[in-house]
Motif scaffolding. Structure first.
Motif, PDB file in Angstrom:
ATOM      1  N   ARG A 104       0.814  -1.219   0.000  1.00 24.17           N
ATOM      2  CA  ARG A 104       0.000   0.000   0.000  1.00 24.17           C
ATOM      3  C   ARG A 104       0.849   1.272   0.000  1.00 24.17           C
ATOM      4  NH1 ARG A 104      -4.776  -1.740   4.380  1.00 24.17           N
ATOM      5  NH2 ARG A 104      -5.937  -3.061   2.916  1.00 24.17           N
ATOM      6  N   TRP A 107       0.629   4.491  -2.401  1.00 27.05           N
ATOM      7  CA  TRP A 107      -0.251   5.643  -2.204  1.00 27.05           C
ATOM      8  C   TRP A 107       0.495   6.872  -1.693  1.00 27.05           C
ATOM      9  CZ3 TRP A 107      -4.848   7.232  -3.634  1.00 27.05           C
ATOM     10  CH2 TRP A 107      -5.767   6.302  -4.123  1.00 27.05           C
ATOM     11  N   LEU A 110       0.687   9.887  -4.072  1.00 27.67           N
ATOM     12  CA  LEU A 110      -0.654  10.421  -4.324  1.00 27.67           C
ATOM     13  C   LEU A 110      -1.172  11.140  -3.081  1.00 27.67           C
ATOM     14  CD1 LEU A 110      -2.304   7.418  -6.236  1.00 27.67           C
ATOM     15  CD2 LEU A 110      -0.855   9.253  -7.123  1.00 27.67           C
ATOM     16  N   LEU A 111      -0.931  10.539  -1.916  1.00 21.59           N
ATOM     17  CA  LEU A 111      -1.299  11.172  -0.650  1.00 21.59           C
ATOM     18  C   LEU A 111      -0.592  12.519  -0.498  1.00 21.59           C
ATOM     19  CD1 LEU A 111      -1.183   9.307   2.767  1.00 21.59           C
ATOM     20  CD2 LEU A 111       0.044  11.448   2.466  1.00 21.59           C
ATOM     21  N   TRP A 132      -2.261  12.777 -12.586  1.00 23.53           N
ATOM     22  CA  TRP A 132      -1.732  11.466 -12.207  1.00 23.53           C
ATOM     23  C   TRP A 132      -0.453  11.189 -12.979  1.00 23.53           C
ATOM     24  CZ3 TRP A 132      -0.383   6.766 -14.241  1.00 23.53           C
ATOM     25  CH2 TRP A 132      -0.314   5.699 -13.345  1.00 23.53           C
ATOM     26  N   TRP A 223      -4.123   8.163   6.815  1.00 25.76           N
ATOM     27  CA  TRP A 223      -3.810   6.960   6.026  1.00 25.76           C
ATOM     28  C   TRP A 223      -3.240   5.861   6.906  1.00 25.76           C
ATOM     29  CZ3 TRP A 223       1.282   5.228   4.505  1.00 25.76           C
ATOM     30  CH2 TRP A 223       1.296   4.272   3.482  1.00 25.76           C
ATOM     31  N   ALA A 230      -6.604   3.381   1.546  1.00 23.64           N
ATOM     32  CA  ALA A 230      -6.813   4.745   1.053  1.00 23.64           C
ATOM     33  C   ALA A 230      -8.285   5.131   1.023  1.00 23.64           C
ATOM     34  CB  ALA A 230      -6.212   4.895  -0.346  1.00 23.64           C
ATOM     35  N   GLN A 236      -8.327   8.224  -1.086  1.00 29.48           N
ATOM     36  CA  GLN A 236      -8.744   7.892  -2.454  1.00 29.48           C
ATOM     37  C   GLN A 236      -9.799   8.872  -2.953  1.00 29.48           C
ATOM     38  OE1 GLN A 236     -10.264   3.912  -2.873  1.00 29.48           O
ATOM     39  NE2 GLN A 236     -10.323   3.998  -5.109  1.00 29.48           N
ATOM     40  N   TYR A 239      -8.187  12.348  -3.493  1.00 28.91           N
ATOM     41  CA  TYR A 239      -7.351  12.408  -4.684  1.00 28.91           C
ATOM     42  C   TYR A 239      -8.220  12.478  -5.939  1.00 28.91           C
ATOM     43  CZ  TYR A 239      -3.635  11.716  -8.006  1.00 28.91           C
ATOM     44  OH  TYR A 239      -2.762  11.917  -9.049  1.00 28.91           O
ATOM     45  N   ASP A 270      -5.668   0.623  -5.458  1.00 31.33           N
ATOM     46  CA  ASP A 270      -4.212   0.569  -5.377  1.00 31.33           C
ATOM     47  C   ASP A 270      -3.546   1.840  -5.888  1.00 31.33           C
ATOM     48  OD1 ASP A 270      -4.094  -2.087  -4.338  1.00 31.33           O
ATOM     49  OD2 ASP A 270      -4.548  -2.851  -6.333  1.00 31.33           O
ATOM     50  N   GLY A 271      -4.349   2.861  -6.192  1.00 35.64           N
ATOM     51  CA  GLY A 271      -3.800   4.120  -6.676  1.00 35.64           C
ATOM     52  C   GLY A 271      -3.498   4.107  -8.162  1.00 35.64           C
TER      53      GLY A 271
END
Length: 301
Positions: A104, A107, A110-111, A132, A223, A230, A236, A239, A270-271
């Protein structure tokens, strides 16, 4: 190296004062804070490289390294990131989420994007969108910076920052670069921008850095409390809400030289970016260089 106030010195730009390190430490290094140390260097090749080297020798989670200038900053695909001294925020942090399954950890960049965007919204008053997997976009008025040939829109999304996460020791080093006060003539490319050109209400780098690091502490804490889930931690959803890539036709340049075109339909658990292709397939991408084929103001980003 010691900064000089002599007129010929590139460090003497009064519009770009140095960071006040004692004030930053007082504000951020609290007993209950994630942040455990904060160092500022005048110039270095890459804060990510420096902090990664320290992590290999043993480093406490929450270390922050900031550079007034990066001469060999790195982005994805080994792209370079350079900017004038004191014109931006260039920093890396060391995180060690040992209680979260390694699967994990993807992430984290992205976080960090969510944290940077929300932190800048509060402190700079700039709406920052996420491309992204790791770009930070702002909208600049037409005529700001170096316009593209044929540009006719009143505003265009351009890159003002980026994020790079790398495994280091028992944790991850996450680097952030944000163009803060770059002037139009200083932009490295027509696709670049800065917070100043996007109309920021504040370009005080100390205020911005404090806001971004406090926001990162908040989102990272949520998180981790959710065990890296996420969705349960709200990452999630946050984002996806701030992602400029979703809902657009994009071209993904994949590792190995392959390309894939489709509509960016979702960010999965899973991002990964899920593309809906013309063949009716849903393709989840864990890596790739994304080109927006239909941008907010027309053209490519």
């Amino acid at each position: 190296m010691t900064p000089s106030d002599a007129p010929h010195s590139r460090w003497s730009d009064l519009d770009r004062p140095p960071l006040n390190v004692p004030a930053l430490r007082r504000a951020l290094l609290r007993p209950d804070s994630l942040w455990t140390s904060l160092d500022v260097v005048e110039s270095t090749g890459s804060t990510n490289s420096d902090l990664t080297a320290r992590a290999v020798s043993g480093l406490t989670e929450g270390a922050v390294l900031v550079a007034e200038e990066q001469t060999a900053g790195r982005g994805r695909l080994d792209r370079t990131w350079t900017a004038p001294a004191r014109s931006g925020l260039f920093f890396s942090v060391y995180l060690e989420p040992g209680d979260v399954p390694v699967g994990r950890w993807g992430w984290l960049p992205l976080l960090t994007g969510v944290a940077v965007a929300t932190g800048l919204a509060r402190t700079a008053g700039v709406d920052t969108a996420l491309k992204w997997p790791n770009d930070l976009l702002v909208t600049v008025p037409r005529g700001s910076g170096r316009p593209r040939p044929g540009e006719t829109s009143p505003g265009e999304e351009r890159k003002a920052g980026g994020i790079l996460a790398e495994r280091a020791g028992d944790g991850v080093v996450v680097g952030v670069g944000i163009n803060v006060t770059l002037r139009a003539a200083e932009l490295p490319a027509p696709t670049a921008a800065s917070l100043a050109l996007a109309g920021a209400v504040s370009t005080d780098r100390e205020i911005l850095l404090r806001g971004v690091l406090r926001s990162l502490e908040h989102w990272y804490g949520r998180w981790r409390e959710a065990g890296g889930d996420a969705a349960a931690g709200g990452v999630q959803e946050a984002y996806a809400a701030g992602c400029a890539t979703l809902g657009r036709m994009v071209r993904a340049q994949l590792p190995g030289g392959h390309t894939l075109t489709g509509e960016a339909a979702a960010i999965d658990a899973d991002g990964r970016l899920v593309l809906a292709t013309d063949e009716g397939l849903s393709e989840p991408l864990s890596a790739g260089d994304i080109v927006h084929l239909r941008a907010a103001g027309g053209g490519l980003t």
